[in-house]
Design an enzyme around this catalytic site. Structure first.
Site, PDB file in Angstrom:
ATOM      1  N   LYS A  49       0.906  -1.146  -0.070  1.00 27.55           N
ATOM      2  CA  LYS A  49       0.027  -0.068   0.051  1.00 27.55           C
ATOM      3  C   LYS A  49       0.973   1.099   0.060  1.00 27.55           C
ATOM      4  O   LYS A  49       1.432   1.617   1.146  1.00 27.55           O
ATOM      5  CB  LYS A  49      -0.891  -0.026   1.362  1.00 27.55           C
ATOM      6  N   ARG A  51       1.368   4.941  -0.230  1.00 26.37           N
ATOM      7  CA  ARG A  51       0.540   6.302  -0.086  1.00 26.37           C
ATOM      8  C   ARG A  51       1.405   7.478  -0.794  1.00 26.37           C
ATOM      9  O   ARG A  51       2.414   7.644  -0.326  1.00 26.37           O
ATOM     10  CB  ARG A  51       0.186   6.334   1.295  1.00 26.37           C
ATOM     11  N   ASP A  77      -7.377 -10.815   3.422  1.00 29.17           N
ATOM     12  CA  ASP A  77      -7.435  -9.526   4.137  1.00 29.17           C
ATOM     13  C   ASP A  77      -8.037  -9.845   5.539  1.00 29.17           C
ATOM     14  O   ASP A  77      -8.948 -10.656   5.546  1.00 29.17           O
ATOM     15  CB  ASP A  77      -8.034  -8.551   3.487  1.00 29.17           C
ATOM     16  N   THR A  82     -14.872  -0.190   3.612  1.00 27.72           N
ATOM     17  CA  THR A  82     -15.376   0.739   2.539  1.00 27.72           C
ATOM     18  C   THR A  82     -15.512  -0.101   1.141  1.00 27.72           C
ATOM     19  O   THR A  82     -16.185   0.329   0.365  1.00 27.72           O
ATOM     20  CB  THR A  82     -14.694   2.058   2.616  1.00 27.72           C
ATOM     21  N   GLY A  83     -14.467  -0.952   1.214  1.00 22.86           N
ATOM     22  CA  GLY A  83     -14.566  -1.604  -0.331  1.00 22.86           C
ATOM     23  C   GLY A  83     -13.355  -1.029  -1.207  1.00 22.86           C
ATOM     24  O   GLY A  83     -13.181  -1.351  -2.241  1.00 22.86           O
ATOM     25  N   THR A  85      -9.976  -0.278  -0.720  1.00 20.21           N
ATOM     26  CA  THR A  85      -8.836  -0.924  -0.990  1.00 20.21           C
ATOM     27  C   THR A  85      -9.038  -2.165  -1.692  1.00 20.21           C
ATOM     28  O   THR A  85      -8.203  -2.559  -2.434  1.00 20.21           O
ATOM     29  CB  THR A  85      -8.307  -1.032   0.453  1.00 20.21           C
TER      30      THR A  85
END
Length: 184
Positions: A49, A51, A77, A82-83, A85
């Site tokens: 990930k 950023r 995971d 929230t969906g 990622t």
């Protein structure tokens, strides 16, 4: 993939993909168990990930380490909330040539007003997301979100604890024949 007959021994090329750096250990354990069950080699990859800061904002950019081209991928995971990622990860795997993409997350944390289930349903290249039923959801989940009942696993763990047996041994498939099961 479905076998064409009882004699069909074909097993697809599978890569287990850790959804981010924090899931490498969980994904590796999942890979080990799947290898034992299938008797076939299973590849491993993970998504970093990264950023990237632009004008003071944070932008998520997934980077993959591993081989997914032409392979059936399973993203591992711990939590889907929230969906976003998951959506980014699926998009990255598809860009890199994954032939199919599934996801497994221990907990689907969707609040009563969350639109995450709809976001996940609309992830074009995701075959489905498997979550446990560890969290109750007020609304019906869409077809791409499938729930696995963890009650038998918890019952087995409690029974083993009551009989002074190893709880972590539930996943040790090599010793499965030597331990009395309490789940039926």
């Amino acid at each position: 993939w479905q076998p064409k007959s009882d004699n069909d021994t074909y097993y697809p090329d599978v890569t287990i993909v850790a959804g981010h750096e924090g899931q490498v250990r969980r994904a590796e354990r999942f890979r080990t168990v799947l290898q034992r069950l299938s008797g076939k080699p299973i590849d491993f990859a993970f998504i970093s990930k990264n950023r990237v800061r632009r004008d003071g904002t944070r932008d998520y950019k997934p980077e993959l380490i591993g081989k997914v081209h032409g392979r059936h991928c399973i993203i591992v995971d711990d939590i889907v909330n929230t969906g976003s990622t998951l959506s980014n990860n699926v998009q990255k795997l598809k860009e890199l040539g994954a032939s199919s993409i599934y996801a497994w997350s221990t907990h689907g944390v969707f609040g009563p007003t969350s639109n995450a289930p709809e976001i996940i349903q609309n992830i074009k290249d995701l075959d489905y997301l498997l979550i446990s039923n560890s969290i109750t959801h007020q609304k019906q989940m869409p077809p791409k979100i499938r729930q696995l009942n963890v009650a038998p696993l918890l019952a087995e763990a409690i029974a083993r604890a009551l009989h002074d047996q190893s709880i972590s041994g539930i996943l040790n498939l090599e010793d499965a024949r030597d331990v009395e099961r309490y789940d039926g």
